[in-house]
Design an enzyme around this catalytic site. Structure first.
Site, PDB file in Angstrom:
ATOM      1  N   PRO A  99       0.842  -1.190   0.000  1.00 53.07           N
ATOM      2  CA  PRO A  99       0.000   0.000   0.000  1.00 53.07           C
ATOM      3  C   PRO A  99       0.882   1.247   0.000  1.00 53.07           C
ATOM      4  CG  PRO A  99      -0.508  -1.427   1.873  1.00 53.07           C
ATOM      5  CD  PRO A  99       0.733  -1.950   1.233  1.00 53.07           C
ATOM      6  N   GLU A 100       0.453   2.260  -0.703  1.00 54.99           N
ATOM      7  CA  GLU A 100       1.184   3.519  -0.733  1.00 54.99           C
ATOM      8  C   GLU A 100       0.757   4.347   0.470  1.00 54.99           C
ATOM      9  OE1 GLU A 100       3.058   4.376  -3.598  1.00 54.99           O
ATOM     10  OE2 GLU A 100       2.533   2.582  -4.714  1.00 54.99           O
ATOM     11  N   LYS A 152       3.867   3.668   6.751  1.00 53.02           N
ATOM     12  CA  LYS A 152       2.922   2.574   6.505  1.00 53.02           C
ATOM     13  C   LYS A 152       2.431   1.934   7.789  1.00 53.02           C
ATOM     14  CE  LYS A 152       4.423   2.320   1.989  1.00 53.02           C
ATOM     15  NZ  LYS A 152       5.540   1.983   1.152  1.00 53.02           N
ATOM     16  N   CYS A 158      10.579   3.846 -18.804  1.00 58.44           N
ATOM     17  CA  CYS A 158      10.761   4.027 -20.243  1.00 58.44           C
ATOM     18  C   CYS A 158      12.255   4.122 -20.513  1.00 58.44           C
ATOM     19  CB  CYS A 158      10.074   5.304 -20.735  1.00 58.44           C
ATOM     20  SG  CYS A 158      10.539   5.660 -22.455  1.00 58.44           S
TER      21      CYS A 158
HETATM   22 ZN    ZN Z   1       9.390   7.496 -23.147  1.00 56.60          ZN
END
Ligand code: ZN
Length: 278
Positions: A2-3, A56, A261
């Site tokens: 959990p965040e 948390k 990415c």
């Molecule tokens: Zn990208």
């Protein structure tokens, strides 16, 4: 895991439901990962005075001076029910049950459950070691930065999850923050300057705060299935910014999934640290 925003929300829900109410019944039961349980009969008859999220950890305070500390770790959660209402998880997974005249709070699968008096609370190592809480009223960014800087050889993606450095970031926000700020989660901390880390902390705080309302977590600002997140859970799909294919791999001791990415979050070449090539 959990965040911080999830725990913060849970605390708000439990606070509204429990504070000012007298505990009519309370019990704990052991299970996988939790062999020793506190004697919760000690809080029966006490009135709940506070419910607080710290990192948390969820802390429930009683007017008898005791505090119930639970930690959510990966699968823990607190549910609220009306008396007699069916639970959404099997009773065998319940670890703590607190009943008041008009509600039942149940902690499922919490691997940590501890009943502390004031002295124990002040001494609690788990709480003491926590870094500044991103969702705290007065987040201490300088202290968070100092603690992150102590982790120079640790990869950014691991350091951000280390609750002893800064509390509140979970696995989803970790990947999303690195993407938003174009930071390589696999590069060691020493490769980032203070400005980059400042931006990462500010982003994390912003994303966590934006998700305090509940519902599906959104980091892109776009609601709707499959549009909410930048990279988390999107391995093999095109980057929303540059179209490159999103990667995923397990990271750190706990092998938590990291998504990134490879084009937007390129690792910069390692500087040569003063060693002259001859
Ligand atoms: Zn990208």
């Amino acid at each position: 895991m959990p965040e911080g925003d999830t725990i913060f929300r849970t605390a708000a829900v439990l606070r509204a439901m429990l504070v000012g109410k007298r505990v009519t019944d309370a019990r704990a039961q052991a299970g996988p990962g939790l062999r020793r349980v506190p004697d919760l009969s000690r809080v029966v008859g006490a009135v709940v005075t506070s419910v607080e999220a710290r990192g948390k950890h969820l802390l429930i305070g009683f007017d008898s001076g005791l505090t119930l500390r639970s930690h959510m770790r990966m699968r823990g959660s607190w549910h609220r029910y009306r008396p007699g209402e069916a639970w959404r998880l099997p009773a065998s997974q319940a670890r703590a049950i607190l009943e008041t005249p008009d509600s039942v709070a149940v902690a499922f699968n919490t691997p940590t459950l501890e009943l502390l008096n004031d002295a124990g609370l002040a001494r609690s190592r788990a709480l003491h070691e926590l870094g500044p809480d991103l969702l705290g009223e007065a987040f201490d960014a300088d202290e968070a930065m100092r603690r992150l800087r102590e982790r120079d050889d640790v990869a950014l993606g691991e350091a951000l999850l280390d609750q002893r450095a800064v509390a509140g970031i979970g696995n989803v926000v970790k990947s999303e923050v690195c993407f938003v700020e174009r930071l390589d989660p696999w590069a060691p901390m020493r490769r980032f300057d203070d400005d980059e880390l400042d931006r990462a902390l500010a982003s994390a705080r912003r994303l966590l705060r934006a998700n305090l309302g509940g519902g599906a977590r959104v980091t892109t600002g776009m609601r709707g299935r499959g549009r909410e997140l930048w990279v988390y859970g999107r391995a093999g799909r095109p980057c929303r910014r540059c179209g490159a294919v999103i990667s995923t791999a397990r990271q750190g001791e706990l092998a938590r999934s990291t998504y990134w990415c490879p084009r937007c979050q390129l690792t910069r070449p390692e500087p040569h640290g003063g060693v002259a090539d001859t």
